[in-house]
Design a protein around this motif. Structure first.
Motif, short mmCIF file in Angstrom:
data_model
loop_
_atom_site.label_atom_id
_atom_site.label_comp_id
_atom_site.label_asym_id
_atom_site.label_seq_id
_atom_site.Cartn_x
_atom_site.Cartn_y
_atom_site.Cartn_z
N THR A 3 14.06 -0.08 8.12
CA THR A 3 13.04 -0.09 7.08
C THR A 3 12.02 -1.20 7.25
N LEU A 7 4.72 -0.15 9.95
CA LEU A 7 4.16 1.14 10.35
C LEU A 7 2.68 1.16 10.01
N ALA A 31 6.17 7.47 3.47
CA ALA A 31 6.84 6.44 4.29
C ALA A 31 7.32 5.28 3.42
N ARG A 32 6.49 4.88 2.45
CA ARG A 32 6.91 3.78 1.56
C ARG A 32 8.11 4.20 0.72
N ALA A 36 9.72 2.23 4.26
CA ALA A 36 8.95 1.63 5.36
C ALA A 36 7.93 0.62 4.83
N SER A 37 7.60 -0.33 5.69
CA SER A 37 6.54 -1.30 5.40
C SER A 37 5.25 -0.77 6.05
N VAL A 38 4.31 -0.32 5.21
CA VAL A 38 3.17 0.46 5.71
C VAL A 38 1.86 -0.30 5.57
N ASN A 183 10.05 9.60 9.98
CA ASN A 183 11.41 9.14 10.27
C ASN A 183 11.66 9.04 11.77
N LEU A 186 9.86 5.94 13.17
CA LEU A 186 10.55 4.70 12.81
C LEU A 186 11.89 4.58 13.54
#
Ligand SMILES: Cc1cc2nc3c(=O)[nH]c(=O)nc-3n(C[C@H](O)[C@H](O)[C@H](O)COP(=O)(O)O)c2cc1C
Length: 201
Positions: A3, A7, A31-32, A36-38, A183, A186
């Motif tokens: 996570t 990205l 994504a968030r 994820a860190s977007v 996914n 990542l």
């Protein structure tokens, strides 16, 4: 899913009502939501001229672009399709990003901002094929620059009617396809860039 890997998501259009910018924003939300860190990048935030080899120096925003690209090991690109290929904006952006900056401490190696990136390709178009043909052209460009392409990709057809008033994808199947690409990007970036997990973007 790792996570903490940063990205980067951007679209190859700066049009106000761009379908690909909408897809980029919807993908960032997906994504968030997945943890994820977007970073959602707008190419209109960069003052980058049409590439010309005779320009006396590299524009400051090209250096800024190189830094942002380099900081993110995982990317999603939302590619419009013009005449069966990707846009001149994307080509110009990537050409500048891959240009060596002579005598610069960080950017003498032209493809440093691109090498090793894990890239997922999305596209959106009002047409039935969703801009799919732009992806194959873009894929060969990115492979030439030593990017890793995610095998999964998604082309959103009839994109004019694919988003609700808040900009979310209406169809669950479309959301699932975007999530599958995110996914996979990542997942692969987590293995290729394990040293970056937890690092600041
Ligand atoms: C010069 C030009 C060529 C186009 N060629 C295609 C094409 O080959 N395939 C397609 O699906 N759409 C094509 N379109 C329509 C674009 O997909 C549509 O304008 C789309 O909304 C552009 O992406 P954007 O909304 O993110 O700006 C073309 C549009 C333009 C202006």
């Amino acid at each position: 899913m790792p996570t903490a890997l940063p990205l980067l998501i951007f679209a190859g259009s700066t049009r106000q009502q761009s379908l690909n910018r909408r897809l980029a924003r919807a993908s960032a939300t997906i994504a968030r939501d997945a943890g994820a860190s977007v970073t959602l990048l707008e190419l209109s935030d960069f003052d980058i001229p049409l590439y010309h080899a005779d320009l006396p120096s590299t524009p400051a925003d090209v250096i800024r672009l190189k830094e942002v690209l380099w900081q993110h090991p995982a990317w999603i690109i939302c590619s419009p399709e013009y005449n069966g290929s990707y846009t001149a904006l994307l080509k110009n952006t990537i050409d500048w990003a891959s240009c060596p900056v002579p005598a610069h401490a960080d950017w003498q190696d032209g493809i440093k901002p691109l090498r090793g990136k894990v890239v997922g390709l999305l596209s959106a178009s009002p047409g039935a094929m969703g801009g799919r043909r732009s992806q194959s052209h873009l894929a060969s460009l990115l492979i030439n620059l030593e990017c890793w392409l995610a095998p999964k990709a998604f082309a959103l057809g009839q994109a004019n009617s694919a988003f609700d008033a808040q900009g979310a994808l209406v169809q669950q199947t479309d959301r699932d396809r975007v999530r599958a690409v995110v996914n996979q990007v990542l997942w692969a970036a987590g293995r290729l860039h394990a040293d970056r997990i937890g690092a600041a973007p």
